[in-house]
Design a protein around this motif. Structure first.
Motif, PDB file in Angstrom:
ATOM      1  N   GLU A 294      27.300  57.341  50.268  1.00 30.46           N
ATOM      2  CA  GLU A 294      26.138  57.565  51.128  1.00 30.46           C
ATOM      3  C   GLU A 294      24.842  57.119  50.470  1.00 30.46           C
ATOM      4  OE1 GLU A 294      26.604  61.711  51.826  1.00 30.46           O
ATOM      5  OE2 GLU A 294      28.156  61.449  53.381  1.00 30.46           O
ATOM      6  N   THR A 295      24.848  56.948  49.143  1.00 34.64           N
ATOM      7  CA  THR A 295      23.673  56.424  48.446  1.00 34.64           C
ATOM      8  C   THR A 295      23.741  54.917  48.248  1.00 34.64           C
ATOM      9  OG1 THR A 295      24.543  56.694  46.196  1.00 34.64           O
ATOM     10  CG2 THR A 295      23.492  58.619  47.207  1.00 34.64           C
ATOM     11  N   GLY A 296      24.757  54.270  48.788  1.00 35.99           N
ATOM     12  CA  GLY A 296      24.840  52.815  48.719  1.00 35.99           C
ATOM     13  C   GLY A 296      25.883  52.263  47.783  1.00 35.99           C
ATOM     14  N   ILE A 297      26.673  53.121  47.127  1.00 39.42           N
ATOM     15  CA  ILE A 297      27.736  52.630  46.245  1.00 39.42           C
ATOM     16  C   ILE A 297      28.923  52.192  47.097  1.00 39.42           C
ATOM     17  CG2 ILE A 297      29.329  53.245  44.391  1.00 39.42           C
ATOM     18  CD1 ILE A 297      26.353  52.998  43.609  1.00 39.42           C
ATOM     19  N   LEU A 298      29.410  50.984  46.826  1.00 36.69           N
ATOM     20  CA  LEU A 298      30.582  50.475  47.538  1.00 36.69           C
ATOM     21  C   LEU A 298      31.845  51.035  46.910  1.00 36.69           C
ATOM     22  CD1 LEU A 298      29.537  46.710  47.857  1.00 36.69           C
ATOM     23  CD2 LEU A 298      29.231  48.524  49.549  1.00 36.69           C
ATOM     24  N   LEU A 299      32.802  51.407  47.743  1.00 41.16           N
ATOM     25  CA  LEU A 299      34.073  51.947  47.266  1.00 41.16           C
ATOM     26  C   LEU A 299      35.168  50.902  47.425  1.00 41.16           C
ATOM     27  CD1 LEU A 299      33.982  55.530  48.817  1.00 41.16           C
ATOM     28  CD2 LEU A 299      33.026  54.727  46.639  1.00 41.16           C
ATOM     29  N   VAL A 300      36.003  50.791  46.403  1.00 44.30           N
ATOM     30  CA  VAL A 300      37.129  49.862  46.416  1.00 44.30           C
ATOM     31  C   VAL A 300      38.366  50.631  45.974  1.00 44.30           C
ATOM     32  CG1 VAL A 300      38.145  47.851  45.271  1.00 44.30           C
ATOM     33  CG2 VAL A 300      35.751  47.795  46.009  1.00 44.30           C
ATOM     34  N   ALA A 301      39.453  50.481  46.695  1.00 39.97           N
ATOM     35  CA  ALA A 301      40.731  51.078  46.301  1.00 39.97           C
ATOM     36  C   ALA A 301      41.534  50.057  45.507  1.00 39.97           C
ATOM     37  CB  ALA A 301      41.512  51.525  47.533  1.00 39.97           C
ATOM     38  N   LEU A 302      41.991  50.458  44.318  1.00 39.06           N
ATOM     39  CA  LEU A 302      42.856  49.617  43.486  1.00 39.06           C
ATOM     40  C   LEU A 302      44.088  50.449  43.137  1.00 39.06           C
ATOM     41  CD1 LEU A 302      40.521  47.844  40.882  1.00 39.06           C
ATOM     42  CD2 LEU A 302      41.459  46.908  42.987  1.00 39.06           C
ATOM     43  N   SER A 303      45.181  50.188  43.814  1.00 42.70           N
ATOM     44  CA  SER A 303      46.366  51.036  43.642  1.00 42.70           C
ATOM     45  C   SER A 303      47.613  50.186  43.471  1.00 42.70           C
ATOM     46  CB  SER A 303      46.536  51.946  44.865  1.00 42.70           C
ATOM     47  OG  SER A 303      47.709  52.712  44.772  1.00 42.70           O
ATOM     48  N   LYS A 304      48.494  50.612  42.582  1.00 40.04           N
ATOM     49  CA  LYS A 304      49.820  50.004  42.495  1.00 40.04           C
ATOM     50  C   LYS A 304      50.734  50.774  43.445  1.00 40.04           C
ATOM     51  CE  LYS A 304      49.599  47.669  38.073  1.00 40.04           C
ATOM     52  NZ  LYS A 304      50.128  47.534  36.706  1.00 40.04           N
ATOM     53  N   ARG A 331      42.917  47.358  47.988  1.00 37.76           N
ATOM     54  CA  ARG A 331      43.970  46.580  47.353  1.00 37.76           C
ATOM     55  C   ARG A 331      45.099  47.526  46.932  1.00 37.76           C
ATOM     56  NH1 ARG A 331      41.019  42.992  48.905  1.00 37.76           N
ATOM     57  NH2 ARG A 331      40.443  41.086  47.771  1.00 37.76           N
ATOM     58  N   ALA A 332      46.212  47.442  47.607  1.00 32.40           N
ATOM     59  CA  ALA A 332      47.415  48.185  47.219  1.00 32.40           C
ATOM     60  C   ALA A 332      48.533  47.166  47.058  1.00 32.40           C
ATOM     61  CB  ALA A 332      47.770  49.231  48.276  1.00 32.40           C
ATOM     62  N   SER A 333      48.923  46.933  45.822  1.00 36.80           N
ATOM     63  CA  SER A 333      49.950  45.934  45.523  1.00 36.80           C
ATOM     64  C   SER A 333      50.539  46.285  44.159  1.00 36.80           C
ATOM     65  CB  SER A 333      49.353  44.528  45.503  1.00 36.80           C
ATOM     66  OG  SER A 333      48.546  44.354  44.357  1.00 36.80           O
ATOM     67  N   TRP A 334      51.406  45.426  43.675  1.00 38.02           N
ATOM     68  CA  TRP A 334      51.989  45.640  42.355  1.00 38.02           C
ATOM     69  C   TRP A 334      51.425  44.663  41.335  1.00 38.02           C
ATOM     70  CZ3 TRP A 334      54.132  50.171  42.149  1.00 38.02           C
ATOM     71  CH2 TRP A 334      54.632  50.724  43.317  1.00 38.02           C
ATOM     72  N   ASN A 335      50.312  44.037  41.687  1.00 44.39           N
ATOM     73  CA  ASN A 335      49.640  43.115  40.777  1.00 44.39           C
ATOM     74  C   ASN A 335      48.806  43.893  39.756  1.00 44.39           C
ATOM     75  OD1 ASN A 335      50.641  40.943  42.287  1.00 44.39           O
ATOM     76  ND2 ASN A 335      48.890  41.043  43.694  1.00 44.39           N
ATOM     77  N   GLY A 336      48.424  43.217  38.668  1.00 47.40           N
ATOM     78  CA  GLY A 336      47.565  43.845  37.665  1.00 47.40           C
ATOM     79  C   GLY A 336      46.201  44.166  38.239  1.00 47.40           C
ATOM     80  N   LYS A 337      45.660  45.307  37.843  1.00 48.64           N
ATOM     81  CA  LYS A 337      44.387  45.740  38.424  1.00 48.64           C
ATOM     82  C   LYS A 337      43.187  44.897  37.989  1.00 48.64           C
ATOM     83  CE  LYS A 337      45.895  50.391  39.561  1.00 48.64           C
ATOM     84  NZ  LYS A 337      45.606  51.842  39.517  1.00 48.64           N
ATOM     85  N   PRO A 338      43.116  44.384  36.763  1.00 50.82           N
ATOM     86  CA  PRO A 338      41.997  43.493  36.440  1.00 50.82           C
ATOM     87  C   PRO A 338      41.947  42.261  37.350  1.00 50.82           C
ATOM     88  CG  PRO A 338      43.029  44.264  34.424  1.00 50.82           C
ATOM     89  CD  PRO A 338      43.918  44.704  35.553  1.00 50.82           C
TER      90      PRO A 338
END
Length: 600
Positions: A294-304, A331-338
């Protein structure tokens, strides 16, 4: 081996870069004494490892001794990815030092102490408050003269005084005076000043652990080693906010981070979220994350995970605070998170140093730190009940203030996703740009847009010809310079309003107009806004009687997108490049406007 042994070994092996990277990663786990030692090594080695990088010049001024602060401040600044050149003044010589400054530092740090505010004597509490505030106003006036940025630290108490805790909180008591002083300071500090709430900072460590009465008596330095390190960490967060801007993205793991359990095994109704116990801890963490959004930070999901399983938690479990639409990327996959984070950064057109990564898995954190050290990877505690504190106390999203653009950032990126979908269905990029129906508006700099302009000047890296980080006072002075051409550009299209996305600061130089700052938000890149902007600079410059436009490109690691801008637009020569305004032909673009022309 200890951190110190590892650092020395790497340095002795002529691997200073690796030693510095180790220090940057290890710092949060060091106590104050070890952190100060690391800071001395960092101060020594950074200059050798980065001889061409211009450091941020910081001047430390205090009503207490500041000589023990520079190594810790250098260390925590390096943890933020910053290199400092620090000068500290003599004990309680704040005004004298400011008056003696002929060359402005990049920023000034003002550190008060409470000896005069709490001193017994004939002055009433109200008079002491007024005297302290007047002193700081005089200091702020000198900083305004120097046109540099400022960090104002607040006051703190180390005990209740002779009245005890209950009476000390009442009017005239020591604690009450400290809090009233901080309230007045915070209300009076000039716009653009970063305020360090040291009372709250000391409370996180504990007052008795933050301060050291023996140090105060012998050294006129009231902090313990751990307290001084924590103060330096807050100062470094402020320096980042003033010089590089707020980080923009929080990348989150899902299993055992946003909920308890593994979604692929427990299913959307079997995960722990809400209710009592650990489920409530995960829900409280989601509430904190939602507030950041709500203060402007973007959220990203990074999940295996399998994407369908991962999304089911948001779609089918009504105890989830966060919803799918809260995420700018998923992003939900089995790839490396970096690798996935790099992909998201490219999609959002942001640098990876704009990201904060939170994951319960230590292996994933280590992988991220190894591949992307510029990402702030928070050391998540084992107990999810401590997740909120870990996120807050890492100081990842500190800022001087919030603008309307911050509150709208998530909406901007949702609209950008719609634009990407439109681009994929267009016959050509030209057709796509025409279909957007873009309109642009130019505005002179004034009080309504100065905060946003300062914010962009502080943090814009990619489309920025010079990356000069001017203070708010400097920008105001530029706008008031006779013959200057200073304006902003706002952009909108059929999908939504981008808001204020470009800034021009151009100043007279001899008989020419010289561009000091030309920058544009990454959200507007690829829209021909730069063509429109140059047309408006040329129009305003000619209207003011200028025949030549001067500009320079100062290359950095991040502004390569504008490396060929000047030559591509017809500028000739170098240092500076020059454009003949008398023969300039307006550049073609797909924007309508301006509704309000810039004024020279």
């Amino acid at each position: 081996m200890s951190f110190a042994d590892d650092y020395r070994s790497l340095r002795d092996a002529d691997q200073t870069d690796k030693a510095l990277a180790l220090a940057r990663e290890a710092l949060p786990g060091l106590d104050g004494t070890a952190a100060a030692r690391a800071g001395k090594w960092i101060l020594r080695d950074l200059a050798k490892a980065n001889p061409t990088q211009i450091p941020i010049r910081a001047l430390l001024l205090g009503q207490c001794t500041t000589q023990y602060l520079p190594p810790l401040l250098a260390a925590w600044a390096w943890h933020e990815g910053l290199i400092l050149d620090i000068v500290d003044a003599e004990y309680d010589q704040i005004m004298q030092t400011l008056l003696a400054q002929s060359e402005a530092p990049d920023l000034v740090v003002l550190l008060p102490w409470n000896q005069r505010l709490l001193a017994p004597g004939d002055r009433s509490p109200r008079a002491r408050l007024a005297d302290e505030l007047e002193f700081w106003r005089l200091c702020w006036n000198q900083i305004a003269r120097l046109q540099c940025k400022a960090i104002q630290i607040g006051y703190d108490w180390t005990g209740p005084g002779g009245t005890g805790y209950s009476l000390s909180n009442r009017e005239g008591g020591d604690i009450s005076l400290i809090r009233e002083m901080n309230r007045q300071l915070l209300s009076a500090v000039p716009p653009g000043t970063y305020f360090v709430d040291v009372e709250s900072a000391s409370a996180t460590l504990g007052t008795h652990a933050f301060y050291d009465s023996r140090n105060h008596l012998l050294l006129r330095q009231p902090f313990s080693p751990d307290g001084l390190s924590l103060l330096a960490r807050h100062l470094a967060a402020g320096i980042r906010a003033l010089t590089a801007g707020r980080r923009k993205v929080l990348a989150l793991d899902l299993d055992n981070t946003l909920w308890g359990g593994v979604i692929g095994e427990a299913g959307p109704q079997g995960i722990a979220v809400g209710g009592n116990g650990l489920g409530e801890a995960f829900q409280l963490f989601q509430i904190q994350v939602k507030r950041l959004r709500e203060t402007g930070i973007l959220l990203v999901a990074l999940s295996k995970n399998n994407e369908e399983d991962a999304k089911a938690a948001f779609l089918e479990n009504d105890r989830m605070v966060l919803k799918l639409e809260d995420f700018a990327a998923f992003r939900a996959s089995w790839n490396g998170k970096p690798g996935e984070l790099r992909s998201v950064a490219k999609e959002l057109n942001l640098g990876t140093d704009s990201f904060v990564f939170f994951d319960d898995n230590p292996a994933e954190r280590a992988h991220m730190r190894a591949e992307l050290p510029e990402v702030l990877t928070i050391e998540a505690p084992e107990d999810p009940a401590d997740f909120v504190a870990a996120l807050v106390e890492a100081l990842p999203f500190e800022t001087v203030g919030l603008t309307a653009a911050d509150a709208e950032r998530s909406r901007y990126y949702a609209e950008e996703q719609t634009r990407r979908e439109a681009l994929s269905s267009s016959a050509s990029p030209e057709d796509y740009l025409r279909s957007l129906g873009m309109t642009a508006r130019c505005h002179a700099l004034d009080s309504s847009n100065l905060d946003r302009v300062t914010d962009l000047v502080t943090k814009t890296n990619q489309f920025n010809l010079t990356t000069k980080r001017h203070s708010r006072a400097e920008i105001e002075a530029f706008a008031g310079t006779p013959g200057s051409v200073c304006f902003t550009v706002e952009l909108a299209d059929k999908f939504g309003d981008y808001g204020l996305i470009a800034v021009i600061l151009a100043l007279p130089e001899a008989e020419a107009l010289r561009i000091d700052t030309w920058l544009m938000s990454c959200r507007a890149m690829g829209r021909n806004v730069e063509h429109f902007t140059l047309n408006e600079i040329a129009r305003a410059g000619r209207a003011a009687g200028y025949q030549r436009l001067l500009a320079e490109y100062f290359p950095t690691a991040k502004n390569t997108p504008v490396a060929g801008l000047l030559t591509g637009f017809g500028f000739t020569g170098d240092s500076p490049a020059e454009l003949d305004l008398t023969s300039f032909t307006p550049l073609p673009h797909h924007l309508k406007g301006p509704a309000v022309p810039p004024q020279a």
